[in-house]
Scaffold this motif. Structure first.
Motif, PDB file in Angstrom:
ATOM      1  N   GLY A   5      19.577   0.994  33.760  1.00 50.63           N
ATOM      2  CA  GLY A   5      18.844   2.256  33.626  1.00 50.63           C
ATOM      3  C   GLY A   5      17.642   2.113  32.713  1.00 50.63           C
ATOM      4  O   GLY A   5      16.589   2.706  32.960  1.00 50.63           O
ATOM      5  N   ALA A   8      14.869   0.379  34.597  1.00 45.32           N
ATOM      6  CA  ALA A   8      14.237   1.324  35.522  1.00 45.32           C
ATOM      7  C   ALA A   8      13.309   2.267  34.777  1.00 45.32           C
ATOM      8  O   ALA A   8      12.188   2.559  35.228  1.00 45.32           O
ATOM      9  CB  ALA A   8      15.307   2.113  36.276  1.00 45.32           C
ATOM     10  N   PHE A   9      13.774   2.739  33.605  1.00 45.43           N
ATOM     11  CA  PHE A   9      12.933   3.633  32.803  1.00 45.43           C
ATOM     12  C   PHE A   9      11.638   2.946  32.395  1.00 45.43           C
ATOM     13  O   PHE A   9      10.550   3.529  32.508  1.00 45.43           O
ATOM     14  CB  PHE A   9      13.687   4.087  31.556  1.00 45.43           C
ATOM     15  N   TRP A  12       9.245   2.684  35.393  1.00 49.57           N
ATOM     16  CA  TRP A  12       8.587   3.932  35.760  1.00 49.57           C
ATOM     17  C   TRP A  12       7.621   4.397  34.679  1.00 49.57           C
ATOM     18  O   TRP A  12       6.559   4.954  34.985  1.00 49.57           O
ATOM     19  CB  TRP A  12       9.644   5.016  36.033  1.00 49.57           C
ATOM     20  N   TYR A  13       7.977   4.136  33.430  1.00 50.36           N
ATOM     21  CA  TYR A  13       7.076   4.545  32.350  1.00 50.36           C
ATOM     22  C   TYR A  13       5.796   3.719  32.372  1.00 50.36           C
ATOM     23  O   TYR A  13       4.700   4.254  32.145  1.00 50.36           O
ATOM     24  CB  TYR A  13       7.757   4.424  30.988  1.00 50.36           C
ATOM     25  N   THR A  16       3.500   5.096  34.786  1.00 51.00           N
ATOM     26  CA  THR A  16       2.905   6.321  34.242  1.00 51.00           C
ATOM     27  C   THR A  16       1.766   6.010  33.282  1.00 51.00           C
ATOM     28  O   THR A  16       0.799   6.778  33.171  1.00 51.00           O
ATOM     29  CB  THR A  16       3.988   7.147  33.513  1.00 51.00           C
ATOM     30  N   TYR A  76       3.074  10.442  43.896  1.00 49.33           N
ATOM     31  CA  TYR A  76       3.717   9.142  43.713  1.00 49.33           C
ATOM     32  C   TYR A  76       4.154   8.905  42.267  1.00 49.33           C
ATOM     33  O   TYR A  76       4.963   8.000  42.006  1.00 49.33           O
ATOM     34  CB  TYR A  76       2.760   8.018  44.138  1.00 49.33           C
ATOM     35  N   PRO A  78       5.990   8.798  38.793  1.00 42.79           N
ATOM     36  CA  PRO A  78       7.416   8.933  38.478  1.00 42.79           C
ATOM     37  C   PRO A  78       7.785  10.255  37.814  1.00 42.79           C
ATOM     38  O   PRO A  78       8.858  10.797  38.063  1.00 42.79           O
ATOM     39  CB  PRO A  78       7.672   7.750  37.533  1.00 42.79           C
ATOM     40  N   GLN A  81       7.991  12.835  40.477  1.00 40.65           N
ATOM     41  CA  GLN A  81       9.151  12.596  41.344  1.00 40.65           C
ATOM     42  C   GLN A  81      10.478  12.872  40.650  1.00 40.65           C
ATOM     43  O   GLN A  81      11.529  12.876  41.294  1.00 40.65           O
ATOM     44  CB  GLN A  81       9.136  11.146  41.828  1.00 40.65           C
ATOM     45  N   ARG A  83      11.791  10.937  38.375  1.00 43.10           N
ATOM     46  CA  ARG A  83      12.416   9.679  37.938  1.00 43.10           C
ATOM     47  C   ARG A  83      12.420   9.587  36.410  1.00 43.10           C
ATOM     48  O   ARG A  83      13.232   8.856  35.834  1.00 43.10           O
ATOM     49  CB  ARG A  83      11.682   8.482  38.542  1.00 43.10           C
ATOM     50  N   LEU A  84      11.483  10.265  35.788  1.00 38.72           N
ATOM     51  CA  LEU A  84      11.420  10.370  34.337  1.00 38.72           C
ATOM     52  C   LEU A  84      11.475  11.849  33.978  1.00 38.72           C
ATOM     53  O   LEU A  84      10.911  12.683  34.692  1.00 38.72           O
ATOM     54  CB  LEU A  84      10.127   9.762  33.795  1.00 38.72           C
ATOM     55  N   SER A  85      12.119  12.172  32.877  1.00 36.63           N
ATOM     56  CA  SER A  85      12.126  13.569  32.438  1.00 36.63           C
ATOM     57  C   SER A  85      10.947  13.804  31.506  1.00 36.63           C
ATOM     58  O   SER A  85      10.471  12.886  30.835  1.00 36.63           O
ATOM     59  CB  SER A  85      13.435  13.897  31.716  1.00 36.63           C
TER      60      SER A  85
END
Length: 327
Positions: A5, A8-9, A12-13, A16, A76, A78, A81, A83-85
């Motif tokens: 996890g 993945a974070f 995605w970050y 961003t 697109y 994250p 979407q 995927r990140l809060s």
């Protein structure tokens, strides 16, 4: 959070953060370093790391306040979407900006003031983006401060930290550098609004293109480009009496930047649809990086090879961005 996890974070970050634009803040701070006294390698690497990362953390921070328009123009991403809060991105971005600020404060205490101003500016940018008269200018002063912070980092922590000392030791080149960074980045912001036209209109962002249309905005953009080039001249001309052939790479950088800027403005006047805006935005960013790299090389000719590598890395990273129409 599990190891998978966390990976993945991070992935995605990083998306961003817009890795292809880290070079924008990086070269801005590097120009400030070049205008100051000679700086040691360790200090240069410390400051350079802070300058490069600051754009990514700042971009992620502002994204937290623009989910409405980004959900339409950049689905697109994250954060859009889910995927990140928003809470995660806010926490990491603020921590990252504080870390970058701490690195620069270590090199000069007065950077605490400017680091605080940049964080405040980033956190409040969305309010000003909604208003046609302020968006590009408000974003530009935040980035332009990196020039001053780079200069202070080169001056070093042993120098008197007061504002009076900064003003008394203000070099001519620093004025020109601020002009080119301010108007060059303002032009990037303005042209960037072209790609988000329908989303901004739908979500109440009254940017210049939304309020007045594409052609009038292109004329304003022309003015920004001319003023940015004027900044290049203000910063560069004082160095010309001491001309040596080692300055030739600087001239090449500036000439290439001027060609890119000209192409950008011509293309911008031809844009009729937001889907085509990226063909004008890309050379605007190239011009910015080339102009600032040229000035840095002019003041520090020995940096030419490193800055050439930096520009090549920027060009490759820009070409490989995840979404062609988004910059």
């Amino acid at each position: 959070m599990t190891g998978q996890g966390l990976l993945a974070f991070v992935r995605w970050y990083v998306i961003t953060m817009r890795p292809y634009l880290l070079f924008v803040s990086g070269i801005t701070g590097i120009l400030g370093l070049a205008l100051g006294p000679a700086i040691g390698l360790s200090s240069a690497l410390l400051a350079g790391s802070a300058f490069f990362l600051s754009y990514g953390f700042g971009q992620a921070l502002t994204d937290c306040f623009q989910l409405d328009t980004d959900s339409l123009s950049a689905p697109y991403r994250p954060l859009v979407q889910g995927r990140l809060s928003r809470r995660q991105v806010l926490a990491v971005s603020l921590a990252g900006l504080l870390f970058c600020g701490a690195l620069l404060i270590r090199l000069h205490p007065l950077n605490a003031l400017f680091a605080g101003l940049t964080v405040f500016g980033l956190a409040t940018y969305t309010f000003f983006k909604r208003r046609w008269w302020s968006g590009p200018f408000y974003n530009a002063w935040i980035v332009a401060l990196l020039v001053v912070m780079g200069y202070l980092a080169a001056v070093g922590a042993d120098a008197a930290p007061g504002v009076q000392r900064l003003l008394l030791g203000w070099p001519t080149g620093l004025t020109g550098a601020l002009i080119v960074a301010f108007f060059g980045y303002a032009n990037f912001v303005l042209t960037g609004y072209y790609k988000d036209l329908s989303a901004d209109r739908a979500t109440g962002y009254h940017t210049l293109p939304v309020r007045f249309g594409l052609r009038p905005s292109a004329v304003v953009s022309d003015g920004f480009a001319v003023l940015a080039l004027a900044g290049v001249l203000v910063a560069g001309v004082p160095q010309l009496p001491g001309w040596t052939w080692s300055m030739l790479p600087a001239v090449a950088f500036v000439a290439a930047g001027s060609v890119a800027a000209t192409a950008a403005q011509i293309r911008l006047h031809r844009v009729r649809d937001e889907g085509d805006a990226h063909v004008a935005i890309v050379p605007v960013v190239h011009a910015y990086v080339l102009w600032l790299a040229g000035l840095a090389t002019l003041y520090q000719p020995d940096w030419a090879p490193a800055l050439l590598v930096l520009y090549a890395a920027f060009a490759v990273t820009m070409a490989r961005r995840p979404e062609t129409e988004q910059i």
